[in-house]
Scaffold this motif. Structure first.
Motif, short mmCIF file in Angstrom:
data_model
loop_
_atom_site.label_atom_id
_atom_site.label_comp_id
_atom_site.label_asym_id
_atom_site.label_seq_id
_atom_site.Cartn_x
_atom_site.Cartn_y
_atom_site.Cartn_z
N ALA A 1 0.95 -1.08 -0.03
CA ALA A 1 -0.01 -0.06 0.03
C ALA A 1 0.84 1.24 -0.24
O ALA A 1 0.74 2.26 -0.88
N ALA A 2 1.92 1.25 0.67
CA ALA A 2 2.83 2.36 0.98
C ALA A 2 3.46 2.61 -0.39
O ALA A 2 3.67 3.75 -0.73
N THR A 3 3.89 1.59 -1.03
CA THR A 3 4.80 1.81 -2.40
C THR A 3 3.76 2.43 -3.42
O THR A 3 4.28 3.00 -4.22
N ARG A 4 2.59 1.46 -3.63
CA ARG A 4 1.81 2.11 -4.66
C ARG A 4 1.29 3.41 -4.50
O ARG A 4 1.14 3.99 -5.45
N ALA A 5 1.49 3.82 -3.30
CA ALA A 5 1.23 5.34 -3.28
C ALA A 5 2.12 6.09 -3.75
O ALA A 5 1.84 7.39 -4.01
N GLU A 6 3.28 5.78 -3.92
CA GLU A 6 4.40 6.24 -4.62
C GLU A 6 4.62 5.93 -5.91
O GLU A 6 5.60 6.16 -6.58
N GLY A 7 3.58 5.14 -6.64
CA GLY A 7 3.87 4.71 -7.99
C GLY A 7 4.85 3.63 -8.35
O GLY A 7 5.17 3.67 -9.37
N VAL A 8 5.02 2.82 -7.05
CA VAL A 8 5.87 1.58 -7.52
C VAL A 8 5.46 0.24 -6.87
O VAL A 8 4.42 0.50 -5.79
N SER A 9 5.21 -0.71 -7.54
CA SER A 9 4.70 -2.04 -7.10
C SER A 9 5.58 -2.43 -6.07
O SER A 9 6.72 -2.18 -5.96
N TYR A 10 4.99 -3.47 -5.31
CA TYR A 10 5.66 -4.30 -4.20
C TYR A 10 6.76 -4.81 -4.78
O TYR A 10 7.96 -4.87 -4.13
N SER A 11 6.65 -5.60 -5.93
CA SER A 11 7.58 -6.51 -6.18
C SER A 11 8.63 -5.62 -6.98
O SER A 11 9.98 -5.88 -6.78
N GLN A 12 8.50 -4.65 -7.75
CA GLN A 12 9.62 -3.64 -8.23
C GLN A 12 10.45 -3.28 -6.99
O GLN A 12 11.48 -3.07 -6.85
N PHE A 13 9.48 -2.55 -5.96
CA PHE A 13 10.20 -2.13 -4.72
C PHE A 13 11.23 -3.22 -4.11
O PHE A 13 12.41 -2.90 -3.99
N MET A 14 10.75 -4.40 -3.97
CA MET A 14 11.62 -5.44 -3.40
C MET A 14 12.78 -5.95 -3.98
O MET A 14 14.00 -5.90 -3.67
N HIS A 15 12.43 -5.83 -5.22
CA HIS A 15 13.63 -6.07 -6.28
C HIS A 15 14.61 -5.03 -6.48
O HIS A 15 15.83 -5.38 -6.30
N GLY A 16 14.05 -3.71 -6.42
CA GLY A 16 14.97 -2.82 -6.60
C GLY A 16 15.88 -2.69 -4.92
O GLY A 16 17.02 -2.42 -5.00
N LEU A 17 15.35 -2.90 -3.85
CA LEU A 17 16.02 -3.04 -2.71
C LEU A 17 17.11 -4.09 -2.71
O LEU A 17 18.34 -3.58 -2.32
N GLU A 18 16.83 -5.23 -3.28
CA GLU A 18 17.79 -6.48 -3.54
C GLU A 18 18.93 -5.90 -4.28
O GLU A 18 20.11 -6.29 -4.10
N LEU A 19 18.65 -5.24 -5.54
CA LEU A 19 19.48 -4.93 -6.43
C LEU A 19 20.46 -3.56 -5.73
O LEU A 19 21.59 -3.60 -5.91
N ALA A 20 19.74 -2.91 -4.86
CA ALA A 20 20.66 -1.70 -4.12
C ALA A 20 21.39 -2.29 -3.02
O ALA A 20 22.13 -1.63 -2.64
N GLY A 21 21.26 -3.61 -2.68
CA GLY A 21 22.10 -4.09 -1.49
C GLY A 21 21.31 -3.80 -0.20
O GLY A 21 22.23 -3.69 0.83
N VAL A 22 20.24 -3.44 -0.17
CA VAL A 22 19.43 -3.07 1.04
C VAL A 22 19.00 -4.42 1.67
O VAL A 22 17.99 -5.11 1.05
N THR A 23 19.59 -4.64 2.96
CA THR A 23 18.70 -5.89 3.56
C THR A 23 17.91 -5.59 4.63
O THR A 23 18.83 -5.16 5.77
N ILE A 24 16.80 -5.43 4.53
CA ILE A 24 15.89 -5.15 5.74
C ILE A 24 14.55 -6.04 5.65
O ILE A 24 14.07 -6.27 4.55
N ASN A 25 14.25 -6.63 6.64
CA ASN A 25 13.30 -7.40 6.67
C ASN A 25 11.84 -6.54 6.67
O ASN A 25 11.58 -5.54 6.93
N ARG A 26 10.94 -7.47 6.28
CA ARG A 26 9.54 -6.99 5.93
C ARG A 26 9.08 -6.32 7.35
O ARG A 26 8.02 -5.25 7.04
N LYS A 27 9.22 -6.87 8.27
CA LYS A 27 8.61 -6.34 9.36
C LYS A 27 8.96 -4.83 9.62
O LYS A 27 8.25 -3.84 9.99
N ALA A 28 10.39 -4.72 9.47
CA ALA A 28 10.80 -3.40 9.76
C ALA A 28 10.58 -2.41 8.79
O ALA A 28 10.12 -1.29 8.87
#
Length: 104
Positions: free
Chosen positions: A49-76
Motif C-alpha cells: 500500500a505504501a509503495t503503490r502510493a508512490e507509484g511503485v509496485s511491491y515486487s518492483q520495490f523489493m527487487h530494487g532493494l535487493e539490487l541496491a544491496g539493502v537488506t531489511i526485513n518486511r516487519k521493519a
C-alpha cells in the motif's frame, strides 16, 4: 484445570474435558504456526500500500532493494512505512535508482 471456563460437560465431565483440552492444544499449536504467515501477509500488504502510493509496485520495490544491496526485513519495512514515511520514501527512491531503466 485447563478446562475451567468451558461450557457444559466440556468443563465438568472428565473424559469430555480431557478431549476438549487436547483439541484446544492441537489448535493452539497449529495457529501458532499460522500466526507467522498471517503477520508476514499483513506486512506485505502494508508495504504494498505504501509503495503503490508512490507509484511503485511491491515486487518492483523489493527487487530494487535487493539490487541496491539493502537488506531489511518486511516487519521493519512495514513499521517504517507507518511510523517514518520520510525514511520509507527515501528507500523507495533508492530502490528506483537501482532498478534498470524500462525498455522503450
Amino acid at each position: 484445570r485447563a478446562a475451567r471456563g468451558y461450557w457444559g460437560g466440556r468443563g465438568r465431565l472428565f473424559k469430555t474435558a480431557k478431549e476438549s483440552v487436547l483439541k484446544a492444544m492441537v489448535h493452539a499449536y497449529a495457529h501458532r504456526k499460522d500466526r507467522k504467515h498471517d503477520f508476514r501477509r499483513l506486512w506485505i500488504t502494508r508495504i504494498s500500500a505504501a509503495t503503490r502510493a508512490e507509484g511503485v509496485s511491491y515486487s518492483q520495490f523489493m527487487h530494487g532493494l535487493e539490487l541496491a544491496g539493502v537488506t531489511i526485513n518486511r516487519k521493519a519495512l512495514s513499521n517504517m512505512a507507518i511510523e517514518d514515511p520520510a525514511a520509507f520514501k527515501a528507500l523507495i527512491a533508492r530502490a528506483r535508482e537501482a532498478l534498470p531503466a524500462p525498455a522503450a
